[in-house]
Design a protein around this motif. Structure first.
Motif, short mmCIF file in Angstrom:
data_model
loop_
_atom_site.label_atom_id
_atom_site.label_comp_id
_atom_site.label_asym_id
_atom_site.label_seq_id
_atom_site.Cartn_x
_atom_site.Cartn_y
_atom_site.Cartn_z
N ASN A 66 45.36 31.31 24.86
CA ASN A 66 44.74 31.24 26.45
C ASN A 66 44.58 31.65 27.61
OD1 ASN A 66 44.72 28.69 24.97
ND2 ASN A 66 46.57 27.70 25.13
N GLU A 67 45.39 32.16 28.02
CA GLU A 67 45.14 33.23 28.82
C GLU A 67 44.30 34.28 28.51
OE1 GLU A 67 47.25 36.91 31.65
OE2 GLU A 67 48.56 36.70 29.88
N PHE A 68 43.13 34.11 27.45
CA PHE A 68 41.78 34.93 27.92
C PHE A 68 40.61 34.17 27.31
CE2 PHE A 68 45.29 38.26 27.45
CZ PHE A 68 44.97 39.09 28.41
N ARG A 69 41.24 32.71 27.39
CA ARG A 69 39.82 31.91 27.16
C ARG A 69 39.97 31.24 28.21
NH1 ARG A 69 39.83 29.06 21.80
NH2 ARG A 69 42.13 29.75 21.30
N GLN A 70 38.66 31.53 28.89
CA GLN A 70 37.26 31.27 29.54
C GLN A 70 37.05 30.30 30.21
OE1 GLN A 70 39.73 32.81 33.16
NE2 GLN A 70 40.85 33.32 31.23
N ASP A 71 36.50 28.77 30.51
CA ASP A 71 35.44 28.57 31.18
C ASP A 71 35.02 28.88 32.24
OD1 ASP A 71 34.20 26.34 32.22
OD2 ASP A 71 34.33 24.96 30.56
N ILE A 72 33.22 29.02 32.25
CA ILE A 72 32.90 29.60 32.61
C ILE A 72 32.76 28.60 34.50
CG2 ILE A 72 30.28 29.28 32.59
CD1 ILE A 72 29.75 32.61 32.44
N ASP A 73 32.50 27.93 33.91
CA ASP A 73 32.40 26.83 35.44
C ASP A 73 33.72 26.09 35.79
OD1 ASP A 73 30.24 26.65 34.84
OD2 ASP A 73 30.17 24.91 33.38
N SER A 74 34.65 27.25 35.61
CA SER A 74 36.05 26.72 36.51
C SER A 74 36.25 27.88 37.40
CB SER A 74 37.23 27.57 35.34
OG SER A 74 38.45 27.23 35.74
N PRO A 75 37.11 26.85 38.29
CA PRO A 75 37.33 28.11 39.71
C PRO A 75 38.08 29.24 39.14
CG PRO A 75 38.13 25.93 39.82
CD PRO A 75 37.34 25.90 38.41
N ASN A 76 39.11 28.49 38.08
CA ASN A 76 40.15 29.25 38.06
C ASN A 76 39.83 30.25 36.86
OD1 ASN A 76 42.59 30.70 38.31
ND2 ASN A 76 43.61 29.12 37.22
N VAL A 77 39.51 31.70 37.53
CA VAL A 77 39.05 32.70 36.06
C VAL A 77 40.16 34.02 36.20
CG1 VAL A 77 36.85 31.97 34.95
CG2 VAL A 77 36.99 33.35 37.18
N PRO A 78 41.20 34.03 36.19
CA PRO A 78 41.67 34.93 37.28
C PRO A 78 41.99 36.55 36.07
CG PRO A 78 43.49 33.27 35.53
CD PRO A 78 41.88 33.15 36.06
N MET A 79 42.23 36.18 35.04
CA MET A 79 41.58 37.95 34.33
C MET A 79 40.71 38.16 34.86
SD MET A 79 44.74 38.26 33.09
CE MET A 79 44.01 39.51 32.12
N LEU A 80 39.47 37.27 34.70
CA LEU A 80 38.15 38.40 34.43
C LEU A 80 37.57 37.99 36.26
CD1 LEU A 80 35.95 35.21 32.63
CD2 LEU A 80 35.98 37.59 32.20
N ALA A 81 38.08 37.74 37.03
CA ALA A 81 38.27 38.15 37.74
C ALA A 81 38.58 38.83 38.80
CB ALA A 81 39.12 36.67 39.47
N LYS A 82 39.74 39.10 38.09
CA LYS A 82 40.76 40.69 38.84
C LYS A 82 40.23 41.97 38.04
CE LYS A 82 45.34 42.78 37.01
NZ LYS A 82 46.06 42.69 36.51
N ILE A 83 39.03 41.75 36.84
CA ILE A 83 38.45 42.45 36.31
C ILE A 83 37.39 43.10 37.10
CG2 ILE A 83 37.12 43.67 34.59
CD1 ILE A 83 39.05 42.00 32.02
N LEU A 84 36.61 41.82 37.33
CA LEU A 84 35.45 42.06 38.13
C LEU A 84 36.07 42.76 39.70
CD1 LEU A 84 32.29 41.22 38.63
CD2 LEU A 84 33.10 38.84 39.78
N LYS A 85 36.96 42.29 39.97
CA LYS A 85 37.21 43.18 41.68
C LYS A 85 37.58 44.36 41.18
CE LYS A 85 40.86 43.15 45.24
NZ LYS A 85 42.33 42.16 45.30
N GLU A 86 38.02 45.36 40.39
CA GLU A 86 37.82 46.16 40.01
C GLU A 86 36.91 47.60 39.31
OE1 GLU A 86 41.40 46.93 36.87
OE2 GLU A 86 42.63 45.70 37.62
#
Length: 89
Positions: A66-86
């Motif tokens: 579930n940690e790696f299951r993301q809805d694109i419309d969710s305001p909370n996409v922590p793993m993807l946001a972390k990679i995007l920042k990097e």
């Protein structure tokens, strides 16, 4: 908007979401995600660092947690946001 039985209004096709498997390849391995979105293009447009698959590749033989299951419309996409920042720095 499409109509169903007896004038029932249906969701436009573009608003129906489905699951896509995606990977972020960081050079020495990869991080796999299950992303819920309307299209492959929607994911690639927002997260260009991901390789997106229409079907689950044979290499993915495990369940995605579930940690790696993301809805694109969710305001909370922590793993993807972390990679995007990097990748943006």
């Amino acid at each position: 908007m499409a109509k169903g039985r007896l004038g029932e209004k249906l969701q436009p096709m573009s608003s129906i979401k489905r699951e896509f498997v995606a990977v972020y390849d960081y050079g020495q391995g990869g991080v796999w995600f299950l992303i819920i979105a309307r299209s492959r293009q929607e994911i690639e447009g927002r997260f260009s660092f991901l390789k997106v698959f229409e079907e689950k590749p044979d290499i993915v033989t495990w369940e995605i947690s579930n940690e790696f299951r993301q809805d694109i419309d969710s305001p909370n996409v922590p793993m993807l946001a972390k990679i995007l920042k990097e990748v943006s720095t």
